[in-house]
Design an enzyme around this catalytic site. Structure first.
Site, short mmCIF file in Angstrom:
data_model
loop_
_atom_site.label_atom_id
_atom_site.label_comp_id
_atom_site.label_asym_id
_atom_site.label_seq_id
_atom_site.Cartn_x
_atom_site.Cartn_y
_atom_site.Cartn_z
N CYS A 231 0.85 -1.19 0.00
CA CYS A 231 0.00 0.00 0.00
C CYS A 231 0.89 1.25 0.00
O CYS A 231 1.54 1.55 0.99
CB CYS A 231 -0.93 -0.06 1.21
SG CYS A 231 -1.53 1.51 1.81
N CYS B 28 0.39 3.87 2.62
CA CYS B 28 0.86 3.38 3.94
C CYS B 28 2.36 3.60 4.08
O CYS B 28 2.85 3.98 5.15
CB CYS B 28 0.57 1.89 4.10
SG CYS B 28 -1.16 1.45 4.00
#
Lengths: 287, 103
Positions: B30, B33
């Protein structure tokens, strides 16, 4: 490899490309449609035009101006943008890949939203705009995806890695791509229901249980690209610094997608300023 | 340094913590993230001793992600006295994150 790929052919994108050309940088424009100007009707407040001008015509004149300056204009839909460790970018479109040392997002501000009951309630509670961000969480779950064109197929391929139980909702549009979906629902959506999370998508003919609903209608917006790449986005606008650069080196944004005054004059200003900053960035990158 | 949290040590590290705990639900694939990671670490340094920072990898800790109904990552939750006090979804700048979490 081009120096700069400009995504979007409106006032911000074209202005940036023109100034980049002046700085002797290779800039190309990738664009799909006329965006906001395509539906704006007539413009009566832009400097130098005493009679109302047709907004779509103004857009077309901008593209013509770019082409007259030998700026390549690709009428392709951008599906994905990836940044590499070296700081270069690969822009995947419906026709192939473009490589660039910097990317300017200038696709305007339209973000796909469904004007149906429950959409706002469940956004972030099962409604997602990003398969690669959130798909994993719904591994082997019942997934819905809304869309009917190539961008939907692109997001569908990502989701397919996580679950086989995928329902495609075309929301009344004709399915323009081949997808290997478990179910395809063609009727328009009427509402979205759930408890603390989304549970079902309804059409006139009935309801379909879902654990997640991915929105992939039409063309992805600049905000969608920015989010996936890990750029800061606030209130649907891409956050840029004084040099129009996002927190990702080499990824710039200008025009309506960064918010502020949603006017042609401001978009033109953004484009020119972004071009100047990109020129500086490329010079420093080379060293 | 952030503590890596699993189902095994969640109670000990988060619920029974003497100080508030920021829990960052993330995954390696991600992008947002990965951008948030260093921001969370900075907060950990700024609030050294006053706030603990924990990271939950949702790939490895599906049970924890389910328990807190994580539907989108990054999700950051603030735990105080053993229960969730606030939650923020998505990548935010440091100051905004601190404000929205109510630290």
């Amino acid at each position: 490899m081009t120096d700069v790929l400009v995504v979007g052919g409106g006032p911000a994108g074209v202005s940036a490309a023109i100034y980049l050309k002046r700085y002797r940088k290779d800039a190309s424009i990738v664009m799909k449609d006329r965006g906001t100007l395509g539906t704006a009707g007539t413009i009566e407040n832009y400097y130098g035009f005493p009679e109302p001008i047709d907004a779509a015509d103004l857009f077309d004149l901008g593209i013509k101006q770019a082409k007259n300056m030998d700026i390549p204009v690709y009428e392709e839909e951008v599906l994905n943008i990836e940044s590499s460790l070296s700081g270069d970018f690969t822009v995947k479109t419906t026709e192939g890949n473009h490589k660039a040392r910097a990317v300017l997002l200038a696709t305007g501000s339209n973000r796909a939203r469904l004007r149906i009951e429950g959409f706002n309630t469940y956004e972030g509670k099962g409604i997602s705009h990003c398969a690669v961000c959130d798909g994993f969480i719904y591994r082997d779950k019942q997934i819905g995806i809304v869309g009917s064109e190539k961008y939907m197929a692109e997001e569908f391929d990502v989701l397919k890695n996580f679950s086989d139980k995928i329902t495609v909702f075309t929301n009344g549009d004709e399915l323009a791509v081949d997808v290997d979906a478990e179910t395809i629902v063609g009727e328009p959506l009427t509402k979205i229901t759930g408890d603390e999370k989304i549970r079902a998508v309804h059409t006139e003919k009935g309801s379909h249980d879902v654990d997640a609903l991915f929105i992939a209608t039409g063309t992805p917006s600049a905000t969608d690209f920015a989010l996936k790449m890990g750029a800061f986005v606030e209130k649907n606008h891409i956050v840029v610094d004084d040099d129009f650069m996002t927190n990702i080196p080499g990824l710039f944004a200008a025009g309506d997608c960064i918010g502020g005054w949603l006017q042609i004059s401001k978009a033109v200003y953004d484009g020119g300023m972004a071009a100047t900053a990109i020129n500086k960035y490329l010079r420093q990158k080379k060293q | 340094m952030p503590v890596k949290v699993t189902t095994e040590n969640f109670e000990e590290e988060v619920l029974k913590s003497d100080v508030p705990v920021i829990v960052d639900f993330w995954a390696q694939w991600c992008r947002p993230c990965l951008m948030l990671g260093p921001i969370i670490e900075e907060i950990a340094e700024d609030y050294d001793g006053k706030i603990k920072v924990a990271k939950v990898n949702v790939d490895e800790q599906g049970e924890l992600a389910n328990r807190f109904r994580i539907s989108s990552i990054p999700t950051v939750m603030l735990f105080k006295d053993g229960s969730p006090a606030s939650q923020v979804i998505g990548l935010l700048r440091k100051d905004d994150l601190i404000k929205r979490l109510g630290i």
